[in-house]
Design a protein around this motif. Structure first.
Motif, PDB file in Angstrom:
ATOM      1  N   LYS A 164      55.061 -16.785  -9.713  1.00 16.28           N
ATOM      2  CA  LYS A 164      54.221 -15.854 -10.478  1.00 16.28           C
ATOM      3  C   LYS A 164      53.242 -15.171  -9.533  1.00 16.28           C
ATOM      4  N   ARG A 192      58.885 -11.053  -8.822  1.00 16.52           N
ATOM      5  CA  ARG A 192      58.095 -12.122  -9.442  1.00 16.52           C
ATOM      6  C   ARG A 192      57.524 -11.657 -10.777  1.00 16.52           C
ATOM      7  N   GLU A 193      57.280 -12.625 -11.647  1.00 16.79           N
ATOM      8  CA  GLU A 193      56.646 -12.317 -12.924  1.00 16.79           C
ATOM      9  C   GLU A 193      55.166 -12.039 -12.717  1.00 16.79           C
ATOM     10  N   VAL A 195      51.397 -12.097 -14.021  1.00 16.99           N
ATOM     11  CA  VAL A 195      50.525 -12.804 -14.956  1.00 16.99           C
ATOM     12  C   VAL A 195      49.138 -12.163 -14.871  1.00 16.99           C
ATOM     13  N   GLU A 226      48.321 -17.489 -19.815  1.00 17.04           N
ATOM     14  CA  GLU A 226      49.684 -18.024 -19.724  1.00 17.04           C
ATOM     15  C   GLU A 226      49.697 -19.456 -19.210  1.00 17.04           C
ATOM     16  N   LEU A 228      50.791 -22.198 -16.934  1.00 21.31           N
ATOM     17  CA  LEU A 228      51.292 -22.200 -15.556  1.00 21.31           C
ATOM     18  C   LEU A 228      51.647 -23.609 -15.090  1.00 21.31           C
ATOM     19  N   GLN A 231      53.465 -24.664 -11.709  1.00 22.86           N
ATOM     20  CA  GLN A 231      53.898 -23.467 -10.995  1.00 22.86           C
ATOM     21  C   GLN A 231      53.143 -23.282  -9.674  1.00 22.86           C
ATOM     22  N   VAL A 233      51.532 -20.243  -7.739  1.00 24.84           N
ATOM     23  CA  VAL A 233      51.052 -18.917  -8.129  1.00 24.84           C
ATOM     24  C   VAL A 233      50.460 -18.224  -6.910  1.00 24.84           C
TER      25      VAL A 233
END
Length: 277
Positions: A164, A192-193, A195, A226, A228, A231, A233
């Protein structure tokens, strides 16, 4: 790249460091990596190679850190080390929030006469941030910064683990900040997503104009909605000055379950109190 004779003990810069020197040796099934650089650079290598055994060799060796790998290192290790020769690895205040951070360059660099002037990266950031730039200049600067930052994400063996990307919010909710535009572009470029991080206050002064108390309060000024959990990040910002804003966003990400939070900025100012931007 063997150490040269007569080298002195490495003295890291508290603002940021590049990898000064490195050497890879093979001993049977064991690979030995030696580096001369800061503790933060060693942390980046540990993040990329968590199975490696790390220690500090004797100061007379001329090396700062030694990594023993009883496994086959990644094929991209040499490219990663060359990348660390280019990128500034930053010292972060609170590693329990922000696990590591890097920047493309310092805001000011000396010219041939020793006079401090805007680095080429600073010129790009100014073109992105300020109204005197034309739309064409701003878009071109954004594209160049996006390409350079995206390369770091792909080739940095620790940053590449991020799933992310969180662009660091700007000073005002009424306009899209340069950091958000750049971070969004990097997320799309690297697949990548994105956020979103939100500020609890609609506007705030730039960090360079804040008092110590105001800067400290930034640690609790951001939220990430969100989940996470577990994750890795990556936070993207345009300028890293005091580090408080990035730390605040990192704290919000950790609060929402992120296991590792890393930071990548285009620029590092020369001092925490300087007013470069």
């Amino acid at each position: 790249m063997p150490a040269s004779s007569g080298i002195t003990r490495y003295r890291p810069d508290h603002r940021g460091n590049r990898l000064d020197a490195w050497s890879i040796e093979q001993s049977g099934c064991t690979t030995i990596l030696k580096i001369r650089s800061s503790e933060e650079t060693a942390d980046h290598i540990v993040g990329a190679l968590p199975r490696a055994e790390v220690r500090t060799p004797g100061r007379e060796s001329g090396w700062s850190w030694l990594f023993r790998m009883d496994f086959r290192p990644p094929d991209e290790l040499t490219d990663f080390l060359r990348l660390l020769e280019e990128v500034l690895v930053l010292r972060v205040r609170r590693k329990y929030h922000l696990d590591g951070a890097a920047a493309l360059d310092f805001y000011k660099i000396p010219d041939t006469a020793g006079t401090l002037r805007d680095s080429p990266t600073a010129q790009l950031v100014r073109a992105v941030k300020y109204a005197e730039s034309t739309d064409a200049q701003r878009h071109q600067a954004e594209r160049v910064l996006c390409k350079r930052l995206s390369r770091i994400v792909r080739e940095h063996l620790w940053f590449d683990k991020a799933t992310k990307i969180v662009p660091v919010p700007g000073h005002s909710s009424e306009e899209v900040a340069a950091s958000v535009r750049i971070g969004t572009a990097v997320a799309r470029e690297t697949g990548r997503e994105i956020v979103e991080a939100k500020s609890r206050t609609p506007s705030r002064p730039p960090a360079k104009g804040m008092s110590h108390a105001e800067r400290s309060s930034l640690r609790w000024n951001f939220t990430v909605d969100e989940d996470l959990e577990g994750q890795t990040v990556l936070l993207i910002d345009d300028v890293y000055q005091t580090g408080r804003t990035m730390e605040g966003v990192a704290a919000a990400a950790k609060h929402n379950g992120a296991k590792t939070v890393l930071g990548l900025a285009a620029l590092r100012t020369l001092s925490n109190g300087s007013a470069n931007v």
